[in-house]
Write an enzyme that holds these catalytic residues in place. Sequence first.
Site, PDB file in Angstrom:
ATOM      1  N   TYR A  14       0.910  -1.035  -0.056  1.00  0.00           N
ATOM      2  CA  TYR A  14       0.016  -0.042  -0.016  1.00  0.00           C
ATOM      3  C   TYR A  14       0.950   1.272   0.006  1.00  0.00           C
ATOM      4  CZ  TYR A  14      -4.112  -2.748   0.819  1.00  0.00           C
ATOM      5  OH  TYR A  14      -5.191  -3.583   0.895  1.00  0.00           O
ATOM      6  N   PHE A 162       3.499   9.475   5.423  1.00  0.00           N
ATOM      7  CA  PHE A 162       2.083   9.832   5.992  1.00  0.00           C
ATOM      8  C   PHE A 162       0.819   9.947   5.267  1.00  0.00           C
ATOM      9  CE2 PHE A 162       5.836  12.363   7.772  1.00  0.00           C
ATOM     10  CZ  PHE A 162       5.758  12.074   9.067  1.00  0.00           C
ATOM     11  N   LYS A 220       6.898   9.969  13.010  1.00  0.00           N
ATOM     12  CA  LYS A 220       6.071   9.066  12.430  1.00  0.00           C
ATOM     13  C   LYS A 220       5.075   8.402  13.590  1.00  0.00           C
ATOM     14  CE  LYS A 220       3.527   6.697   9.792  1.00  0.00           C
ATOM     15  NZ  LYS A 220       2.496   7.303   8.841  1.00  0.00           N
ATOM     16  N   ARG A 260      -6.857  26.995  17.844  1.00  0.00           N
ATOM     17  CA  ARG A 260      -6.075  25.950  18.426  1.00  0.00           C
ATOM     18  C   ARG A 260      -6.372  24.689  18.391  1.00  0.00           C
ATOM     19  NH1 ARG A 260      -6.124  28.600  24.015  1.00  0.00           N
ATOM     20  NH2 ARG A 260      -8.344  28.346  23.505  1.00  0.00           N
ATOM     21  N   CYS A 276      -2.455   1.052  10.605  1.00  0.00           N
ATOM     22  CA  CYS A 276      -1.657   1.799  11.079  1.00  0.00           C
ATOM     23  C   CYS A 276      -1.712   2.213  12.551  1.00  0.00           C
ATOM     24  CB  CYS A 276      -1.150   3.039  10.460  1.00  0.00           C
ATOM     25  SG  CYS A 276      -0.447   2.412   8.932  1.00  0.00           S
TER      26      CYS A 276
HETATM   27  N1  LIG Z   1      -0.723   1.345   4.672  1.00  0.00           N
HETATM   28  C1  LIG Z   1      -0.536   2.539   4.815  1.00  0.00           C
HETATM   29  O1  LIG Z   1      -1.631   3.354   4.622  1.00  0.00           O
HETATM   30  C2  LIG Z   1       0.604   2.833   5.425  1.00  0.00           C
HETATM   31  C3  LIG Z   1       0.908   4.347   5.684  1.00  0.00           C
HETATM   32  C4  LIG Z   1       2.217   4.798   6.056  1.00  0.00           C
HETATM   33  C5  LIG Z   1       3.188   3.938   6.500  1.00  0.00           C
HETATM   34  N2  LIG Z   1       2.863   2.484   6.346  1.00  0.00           N
HETATM   35  C6  LIG Z   1       4.121   1.808   6.855  1.00  0.00           C
HETATM   36  O2  LIG Z   1       4.741   1.465   5.619  1.00  0.00           O
HETATM   37  C7  LIG Z   1       5.212  -0.012   5.708  1.00  0.00           C
HETATM   38  C8  LIG Z   1       4.509  -0.901   4.722  1.00  0.00           C
HETATM   39  O3  LIG Z   1       3.279  -0.866   4.770  1.00  0.00           O
HETATM   40  P1  LIG Z   1       2.073  -1.416   3.536  1.00  0.00           P
HETATM   41  O4  LIG Z   1       0.640  -1.250   4.154  1.00  0.00           O
HETATM   42  O5  LIG Z   1       2.751  -1.093   2.478  1.00  0.00           O
HETATM   43  O6  LIG Z   1       2.594  -3.034   3.833  1.00  0.00           O
HETATM   44  P2  LIG Z   1       2.089  -4.301   3.224  1.00  0.00           P
HETATM   45  O7  LIG Z   1       2.065  -5.477   3.637  1.00  0.00           O
HETATM   46  O8  LIG Z   1       1.052  -3.645   2.010  1.00  0.00           O
HETATM   47  O9  LIG Z   1       3.296  -4.405   1.872  1.00  0.00           O
HETATM   48  C9  LIG Z   1       4.580  -4.895   2.361  1.00  0.00           C
HETATM   49  C10 LIG Z   1       5.177  -5.856   1.179  1.00  0.00           C
HETATM   50  O10 LIG Z   1       6.758  -5.850   1.560  1.00  0.00           O
HETATM   51  C11 LIG Z   1       6.884  -7.217   0.958  1.00  0.00           C
HETATM   52  N3  LIG Z   1       8.272  -7.568   1.597  1.00  0.00           N
HETATM   53  C12 LIG Z   1       8.346  -8.147   2.988  1.00  0.00           C
HETATM   54  N4  LIG Z   1       9.676  -8.415   3.111  1.00  0.00           N
HETATM   55  C13 LIG Z   1      10.381  -8.372   1.827  1.00  0.00           C
HETATM   56  C14 LIG Z   1      11.521  -8.543   1.192  1.00  0.00           C
HETATM   57  N5  LIG Z   1      12.573  -8.957   2.199  1.00  0.00           N
HETATM   58  N6  LIG Z   1      11.917  -8.359   0.116  1.00  0.00           N
HETATM   59  C15 LIG Z   1      10.935  -8.096  -0.742  1.00  0.00           C
HETATM   60  N7  LIG Z   1       9.585  -7.799  -0.372  1.00  0.00           N
HETATM   61  C16 LIG Z   1       9.106  -7.935   0.886  1.00  0.00           C
HETATM   62  C17 LIG Z   1       5.733  -8.060   1.314  1.00  0.00           C
HETATM   63  O11 LIG Z   1       5.619  -9.384   0.348  1.00  0.00           O
HETATM   64  C18 LIG Z   1       4.529  -6.963   1.235  1.00  0.00           C
HETATM   65  O12 LIG Z   1       4.077  -6.952  -0.378  1.00  0.00           O
HETATM   66  C19 LIG Z   1       4.732  -0.547   7.294  1.00  0.00           C
HETATM   67  O13 LIG Z   1       5.744  -0.246   8.052  1.00  0.00           O
HETATM   68  C20 LIG Z   1       3.531   0.531   7.547  1.00  0.00           C
HETATM   69  O14 LIG Z   1       3.272   0.736   8.908  1.00  0.00           O
HETATM   70  C21 LIG Z   1       1.647   2.203   5.934  1.00  0.00           C
HETATM   71  O1  LIG Z   2     -12.353  12.008  12.155  1.00  0.00           O
HETATM   72  C1  LIG Z   2     -11.949  10.948  12.027  1.00  0.00           C
HETATM   73  C2  LIG Z   2     -11.062  10.447  10.993  1.00  0.00           C
HETATM   74  C3  LIG Z   2     -10.701   9.014  11.137  1.00  0.00           C
HETATM   75  N1  LIG Z   2     -11.319   7.961  11.243  1.00  0.00           N
HETATM   76  C4  LIG Z   2     -11.050   6.862  11.364  1.00  0.00           C
HETATM   77  O2  LIG Z   2      -9.716   6.348  11.539  1.00  0.00           O
HETATM   78  C5  LIG Z   2      -9.245   5.528  10.807  1.00  0.00           C
HETATM   79  C6  LIG Z   2      -7.935   5.875  10.174  1.00  0.00           C
HETATM   80  O3  LIG Z   2      -8.462   6.773   9.115  1.00  0.00           O
HETATM   81  P1  LIG Z   2      -6.907   7.674   8.337  1.00  0.00           P
HETATM   82  O4  LIG Z   2      -6.241   8.215   9.317  1.00  0.00           O
HETATM   83  O5  LIG Z   2      -7.973   8.506   7.509  1.00  0.00           O
HETATM   84  O6  LIG Z   2      -6.355   6.407   7.392  1.00  0.00           O
HETATM   85  P2  LIG Z   2      -5.210   5.718   7.494  1.00  0.00           P
HETATM   86  O7  LIG Z   2      -5.129   5.185   6.077  1.00  0.00           O
HETATM   87  O8  LIG Z   2      -5.317   4.528   8.609  1.00  0.00           O
HETATM   88  O9  LIG Z   2      -4.247   6.424   7.773  1.00  0.00           O
HETATM   89  C7  LIG Z   2      -3.456   6.895   8.960  1.00  0.00           C
HETATM   90  O10 LIG Z   2      -2.374   6.229   8.992  1.00  0.00           O
HETATM   91  C8  LIG Z   2      -1.486   6.212   8.106  1.00  0.00           C
HETATM   92  C9  LIG Z   2      -0.324   4.878   8.345  1.00  0.00           C
HETATM   93  O11 LIG Z   2       0.499   5.141   9.162  1.00  0.00           O
HETATM   94  C10 LIG Z   2      -0.689   7.567   8.189  1.00  0.00           C
HETATM   95  O12 LIG Z   2       0.287   7.419   7.002  1.00  0.00           O
HETATM   96  C11 LIG Z   2      -1.787   8.574   7.986  1.00  0.00           C
HETATM   97  O13 LIG Z   2      -1.055   9.728   8.119  1.00  0.00           O
HETATM   98  C12 LIG Z   2      -2.705   8.332   9.101  1.00  0.00           C
HETATM   99  O14 LIG Z   2      -3.792   9.425   8.865  1.00  0.00           O
HETATM  100  C13 LIG Z   2     -10.369   5.117   9.951  1.00  0.00           C
HETATM  101  O15 LIG Z   2     -11.094   3.773  10.581  1.00  0.00           O
HETATM  102  C14 LIG Z   2     -11.246   6.204   9.891  1.00  0.00           C
HETATM  103  O16 LIG Z   2     -12.607   5.882   9.808  1.00  0.00           O
HETATM  104  C15 LIG Z   2     -12.551   8.613  12.467  1.00  0.00           C
HETATM  105  O17 LIG Z   2     -13.197   7.623  12.974  1.00  0.00           O
HETATM  106  N2  LIG Z   2     -12.569   9.782  12.581  1.00  0.00           N
END
Ligand SMILES: NC(=O)c1ccc[n+]([C@@H]2O[C@H](COP(=O)([O-])OP(=O)(O)OC[C@H]3O[C@@H](n4cnc5c(N)ncnc54)[C@H](O)[C@@H]3O)[C@@H](O)[C@H]2O)c1
Ligand SMILES: O=c1ccn([C@@H]2O[C@H](COP(=O)(O)OP(=O)(O)O[C@H]3O[C@H](CO)[C@@H](O)[C@H](O)[C@H]3O)[C@@H](O)[C@H]2O)c(=O)[nH]1
Length: 466
Positions: A14, A162, A220, A260, A276
Amino acid sequence: MTHVKNICCIGAGYVGGPTCAVIAYKCPDIKVTIVDVNAIRIAAWNSGRLPIYEPGLDEIVFARRNKNLFFSTEVEKAVNEADLIFVSVNTPTKKTGVGAGYAADLAYVESATRGIADVAKSSKIVVEKSTVPCRTAESMRTILEANSSDDIRFDILSNPEFLAEGTAINDLLYPDRVLIGALQTPEGLNAQKALVEVYAHWVPTERIITTNLWSSELSKLAANALLAQRISSVNALSAICEATGADIDEVAYACGRDARIGPKFLKASVGFGGSCFQKDILNLVYLSEQLNLPEVAAYWKQVVDLNEYQKKRFVSRIIKTLFNTITNKRIALLGFAFKKDTGDTRESAAITLCKNFIQENAKVRIYDPKVSSEQIYMDLSEPGIVDNTEEVKKHITITSSAYEAADNTDAIVIATEWDEFKTLDYEKIYDRMNKPAFIFDGRLILDASKLQNIGFRVHTIGRAAI
Ligand SMILES: NC(=O)c1ccc[n+]([C@@H]2O[C@H](COP(=O)([O-])OP(=O)(O)OC[C@H]3O[C@@H](n4cnc5c(N)ncnc54)[C@H](O)[C@@H]3O)[C@@H](O)[C@H]2O)c1
Ligand SMILES: O=c1ccn([C@@H]2O[C@H](COP(=O)(O)OP(=O)(O)O[C@H]3O[C@H](CO)[C@@H](O)[C@H](O)[C@H]3O)[C@@H](O)[C@H]2O)c(=O)[nH]1
């Protein structure tokens, strides 16, 4: 200073997929290769149907794929060719061993780091993109330095992501900020400059924040903890509203008008979900405990506890309202994703609701516009309770529209705030439901008085029943 020409991203999930697709889109002079050990995922990235749903993602990927954007399982080759490598692998909560249930499982980060150390034939900037506990970069550096030589050096940066799901592309194209942490050495600062230069292709430089490595890593976890804390705070207030006649939307609006406090992220709900928030707060709780700061750990743990309470409270309200039993009652569950505009169900509140309904022997009819049936069956299977898909199917029916889900049901429960649920023909739905017909709005998206005029009994989180 290194000018980055070739980027490799380890992890096509993702984060890795959308983030590096946007880099390729905005930096046509840079070759970007996203690699993953999961061949099925890579095949999907190379197909017409991408493995994740994000508004705007298809256009970006299709515009650059096989030009300067590549998806591959050849990890070694891509690592070797790159001068900058993002490590964007999963960091789930540990399930067993020391810190189980709290600590981040860093096995994937370590294995990716060792993979880089094993195969690199030239110097690399290694960028920690995954969300990790504070000081993880030190472990990565130790592993990499143990494998560096006079002609190969590794510089580590922290560049947490983020983006929020459902708005990932917009968040990446127009970020509030990009954060890049580096060791405060001449080499670290040079590496930092090289990554700043990549983002500066489209991000205004005043939005690119540079810090030391540890501030970047902690920021983060801190940002997610603060965001989730706002939701738990507003959800705690929603319980007071239900008991007093105050309206949580009005309270949140009145508070949010204070500059604020600000208006965003104050929407009460059935509880936050997503991959997350819970994971990262528990990670912070564990870190605090490790640092011998039990009061700090307890403070943040309460944010997650309140979230669990909110889900339980909603389930109890539903059962109590339906005359203290939902056995054999038909309940329409609208929405299964953890928020709108995504097909992701990780930690979705809908899963907890549905499991509770199943335990009470209700018949649940589920509709979600983006979540696949296979995903729903998988999420609801639970060893010892409902072990497999066949068992789950006895309790739930997955439908292809909200109307079909609501047919002959006693109650509708809104679990995800999909826009289409706001504009359904509720008169038509009412006619096809058992009476009295109940609606439980877990997302505060419906016009309660309009529904009441149709005949519904409406229960909204953060409001007394009408
Ligand atoms: N999902 C989000 O919205 C979000 C947002 C911000 C940060 N993050 C952080 O980013 C990181 C990744 O999250 P994600 O949601 O993309 O995870 P994900 O599970 O969707 O993807 C991770 C991928 O890494 C691959 N992988 C694992 N080990 C590997 C290796 N050694 N070599 C090659 N590929 C490998 C897996 O097969 C998987 O496809 C996490 O630390 C998460 O906390 C996620
Ligand atoms: O006012 C609000 C805002 C969000 N949510 C819920 O909170 C959860 C998380 O929502 P959101 O933060 O929009 O989505 P994520 O994709 O989980 O994103 C969060 O987590 C990511 C992974 O770390 C970060 O990168 C982002 O900045 C952070 O917003 C969801 O279930 C929302 O429905 C509420 O209930 N009320």
